[in-house]
Design a protein around this motif. Structure first.
Motif, PDB file in Angstrom:
ATOM      1  N   LEU A  70       0.714  -1.285   0.088  1.00  0.00           N
ATOM      2  CA  LEU A  70       0.072   0.260  -0.220  1.00  0.00           C
ATOM      3  C   LEU A  70       0.699   1.145  -0.154  1.00  0.00           C
ATOM      4  O   LEU A  70       0.287   2.040  -0.263  1.00  0.00           O
ATOM      5  CB  LEU A  70      -0.924  -0.267   1.181  1.00  0.00           C
ATOM      6  N   THR A  71       2.221   1.304   0.472  1.00  0.00           N
ATOM      7  CA  THR A  71       3.063   2.358   0.333  1.00  0.00           C
ATOM      8  C   THR A  71       4.231   2.259   0.190  1.00  0.00           C
ATOM      9  O   THR A  71       4.856   0.757   0.294  1.00  0.00           O
ATOM     10  CB  THR A  71       2.499   3.340   1.507  1.00  0.00           C
ATOM     11  N   PHE A 354      -7.431  -1.027   6.571  1.00  0.00           N
ATOM     12  CA  PHE A 354      -6.641  -1.857   5.281  1.00  0.00           C
ATOM     13  C   PHE A 354      -7.313  -2.314   3.949  1.00  0.00           C
ATOM     14  O   PHE A 354      -6.652  -2.623   3.234  1.00  0.00           O
ATOM     15  CB  PHE A 354      -4.566  -1.552   5.947  1.00  0.00           C
ATOM     16  N   LEU A 355      -7.985  -3.914   4.614  1.00  0.00           N
ATOM     17  CA  LEU A 355      -8.408  -4.581   4.205  1.00  0.00           C
ATOM     18  C   LEU A 355      -9.498  -4.199   3.159  1.00  0.00           C
ATOM     19  O   LEU A 355      -9.485  -4.377   2.182  1.00  0.00           O
ATOM     20  CB  LEU A 355      -8.630  -5.807   4.559  1.00  0.00           C
ATOM     21  N   LEU A 356     -10.626  -2.999   3.524  1.00  0.00           N
ATOM     22  CA  LEU A 356     -10.978  -2.169   2.740  1.00  0.00           C
ATOM     23  C   LEU A 356      -9.738  -1.522   1.570  1.00  0.00           C
ATOM     24  O   LEU A 356     -10.461  -1.344   0.361  1.00  0.00           O
ATOM     25  CB  LEU A 356     -11.736  -1.482   3.598  1.00  0.00           C
ATOM     26  N   VAL A 357      -9.649  -1.211   2.445  1.00  0.00           N
ATOM     27  CA  VAL A 357      -8.576  -0.317   1.028  1.00  0.00           C
ATOM     28  C   VAL A 357      -7.823  -0.962  -0.041  1.00  0.00           C
ATOM     29  O   VAL A 357      -8.140  -1.224  -1.542  1.00  0.00           O
ATOM     30  CB  VAL A 357      -7.400   0.632   1.424  1.00  0.00           C
ATOM     31  N   MET A 359      -8.565  -3.976  -1.149  1.00  0.00           N
ATOM     32  CA  MET A 359     -10.009  -4.657  -1.832  1.00  0.00           C
ATOM     33  C   MET A 359     -10.792  -4.239  -3.021  1.00  0.00           C
ATOM     34  O   MET A 359     -11.574  -4.396  -3.452  1.00  0.00           O
ATOM     35  CB  MET A 359     -11.015  -5.639  -0.471  1.00  0.00           C
ATOM     36  N   ASN A 360     -10.183  -2.153  -2.652  1.00  0.00           N
ATOM     37  CA  ASN A 360     -11.065  -1.694  -3.508  1.00  0.00           C
ATOM     38  C   ASN A 360      -9.607  -1.660  -4.760  1.00  0.00           C
ATOM     39  O   ASN A 360      -9.883  -0.584  -5.453  1.00  0.00           O
ATOM     40  CB  ASN A 360     -11.642  -0.261  -3.145  1.00  0.00           C
ATOM     41  N   LYS A 361      -8.296  -1.481  -4.837  1.00  0.00           N
ATOM     42  CA  LYS A 361      -7.209  -0.978  -5.346  1.00  0.00           C
ATOM     43  C   LYS A 361      -7.499  -2.135  -7.005  1.00  0.00           C
ATOM     44  O   LYS A 361      -7.857  -2.939  -7.311  1.00  0.00           O
ATOM     45  CB  LYS A 361      -6.197  -1.800  -4.155  1.00  0.00           C
ATOM     46  N   ALA A 367     -13.157  -8.837 -10.096  1.00  0.00           N
ATOM     47  CA  ALA A 367     -14.881  -9.840 -10.056  1.00  0.00           C
ATOM     48  C   ALA A 367     -13.864 -10.231  -8.488  1.00  0.00           C
ATOM     49  O   ALA A 367     -14.722 -10.418  -7.794  1.00  0.00           O
ATOM     50  CB  ALA A 367     -14.498 -11.138 -11.073  1.00  0.00           C
ATOM     51  N   TYR A 368     -12.617  -9.593  -7.659  1.00  0.00           N
ATOM     52  CA  TYR A 368     -12.166  -9.771  -6.633  1.00  0.00           C
ATOM     53  C   TYR A 368     -12.943  -9.020  -5.697  1.00  0.00           C
ATOM     54  O   TYR A 368     -12.608  -8.832  -4.466  1.00  0.00           O
ATOM     55  CB  TYR A 368     -11.137 -10.830  -6.197  1.00  0.00           C
ATOM     56  N   ARG A 369     -12.484  -7.658  -6.110  1.00  0.00           N
ATOM     57  CA  ARG A 369     -12.970  -6.361  -5.948  1.00  0.00           C
ATOM     58  C   ARG A 369     -14.740  -6.222  -4.902  1.00  0.00           C
ATOM     59  O   ARG A 369     -15.298  -6.507  -5.140  1.00  0.00           O
ATOM     60  CB  ARG A 369     -12.020  -5.373  -6.329  1.00  0.00           C
TER      61      ARG A 369
END
Length: 398
Positions: A70-71, A354-357, A359-361, A367-369
């Motif tokens: 993420l960073t 962070f999991l929410l972030v 899962m939107n990347k 299909a997995y977002r």
């Protein structure tokens, strides 16, 4: 690890001695007034574990790896890695002592050679299972034993002639106050386990690598919901049997009489059977806790998560050794467990955010977002858990 068992392994991981004890105390002290917290926990676990499983399927990587992507800031990556290692690695070492102690107490009630001796024996057994890779069959047996315990609780509940009307009334009159907040947080904490997010993502990722097979995705999601639902049912039944045996009665529940919940059906053998169930729950968690720690720590350090890797084995072996030492010397690991609970309580909202972030990347296949609904439900779960924690903190100063 077989993909069709990953959800059941996660469910078995949270049904440890802590869950059995927490659910029993909740039922004995508060009846069904706190079942709402259990139901919330089960739904929240389904939602978060579904995200973790989709992450593993879509990227072929574990949660630690995904969080660190993420960073690009080295300081932030270092802080994230340190938090994961302290909360999951060190925290699981503390929980391992509780898992081994619970399983040892169960076995010692059947064959009295002392809980330290049993703790050492169980630690060696867990290590042998992990190092040989043949632990999968044993773990399946343990999941079966926990399921068998649930069946006996259900039969016991029916034969004990519980007051179904009282259960219904308490179910629709939930409590959340200064007397119940600690138990509410305990019920949530023993069900929504942060290390299970790391475990589930890694198990699925290692089995399937990265795949866009929609059939595998749907099968994984169905199996996860079913398995976690079954785990929640086991916990609910334990609450119900404890309520029937102890709620509103002069005898208080303690470690010595927990097994009397089963007395209506099993009579003098109730304590033995309860001990066997406690052993099954303890040993199952004693295997999965070090396994999850190894996945999380190796991922946080950017190392290989192959189960035959040197660092991977070193991490789970260290967790087991720490658990054995604390359990075998007879010292109650209260401070260690409090540390683990505090760090995991801190970690859960952070990891969930962070999991929410993640899962939107865009790097995750579409299909997995997360869908908008998944994001809203996930955000509501995080907000609720944070508010409960702040409420508990406020009560400490009032």
């Amino acid at each position: 690890m077989a993909a069709d068992k990953s959800g059941y392994i996660v469910a078995a991981a949270f049904i440890g001695p802590g869950t059995v004890t927490t659910a029993s105390i909740a039922g004995a002290d508060f009846g069904f007034h706190l079942v709402w917290a259990l139901l919330f926990s089960v739904v929240a676990t389904m939602v978060l574990q579904d995200m973790a499983a989709r992450l593993g399927l879509g990227t072929g990587r574990g949660l630690s790896d995904a969080l660190l992507t993420l960073t690009q800031s080295r300081p932030l990556r270092f802080i994230a890695a340190a938090l994961i290692i302290s909360a999951i690695g060190i925290g699981n070492a503390a929980y391992e002592s509780g898992n081994l102690t619970g399983a040892a107490i169960g076995l010692n009630a059947i064959v009295d050679i002392g809980t330290p001796s049993w703790a050492i024996t169980l630690g060696v057994l867990a290590a042998l299972l992990l190092v040989t890779g043949k632990y999968k069959l044993i773990e399946s047996v343990l999941v079966g034993l926990v399921a068998l315990m649930a069946l006996v609780f259900i039969v016991t509940l029916i034969f004990a002639s519980p007051d179904w009307s009282a259960m219904g009334k308490q179910l629709v009159s939930p409590r959340l106050d200064s007397d119940t907040i600690t138990m509410v947080l305990a019920l949530i904490g023993t069900t929504i386990v942060p290390y299970n997010l790391f475990l589930h993502a890694s198990l699925v990722a290692n089995q399937h690598k990265a795949t866009e097979d929609s059939d595998i995705l749907q099968a994984c999601r169905r199996q996860s919901v079913t398995a976690i639902g079954a785990g929640g049912l086991i916990t609910l039944v334990i609450v119900a049997t404890a309520m029937t045996a102890f709620y509103g009665k002069p005898e208080a529940l303690d470690a010595g009489n927990m097994g009397t919940q089963l007395a209506p059906v099993l009579g003098e053998y109730a304590q033995w059977f309860f001990a066997a169930g406690l052993f099954a729950a303890g040993l199952t968690s004693a295997i999965t806790a070090p396994l999850a720690a190894a996945y999380a720590v190796c991922g946080a350090l950017g190392k290989n998560t192959d189960m035959k890797g040197g660092l991977f084995r070193l991490v789970w072996l260290t967790v087991i050794i720490c658990g054995v030492v604390i359990a075998s010397i007879g010292v109650k690991p209260l401070l260690a467990i409090l540390f683990a609970q505090a760090t995991n309580g801190l970690l859960l909202p952070i990891i969930a955010v962070f999991l929410l972030v993640v899962m939107n990347k865009g790097a995750l296949p579409a299909a997995y977002r997360n869908s908008t609904m998944s994001n809203l439900i996930g955000a509501a779960i995080v907000l609720f858990v944070v508010c409960l924690g702040l409420y508990k903190l406020a009560k400490l100063f009032v």
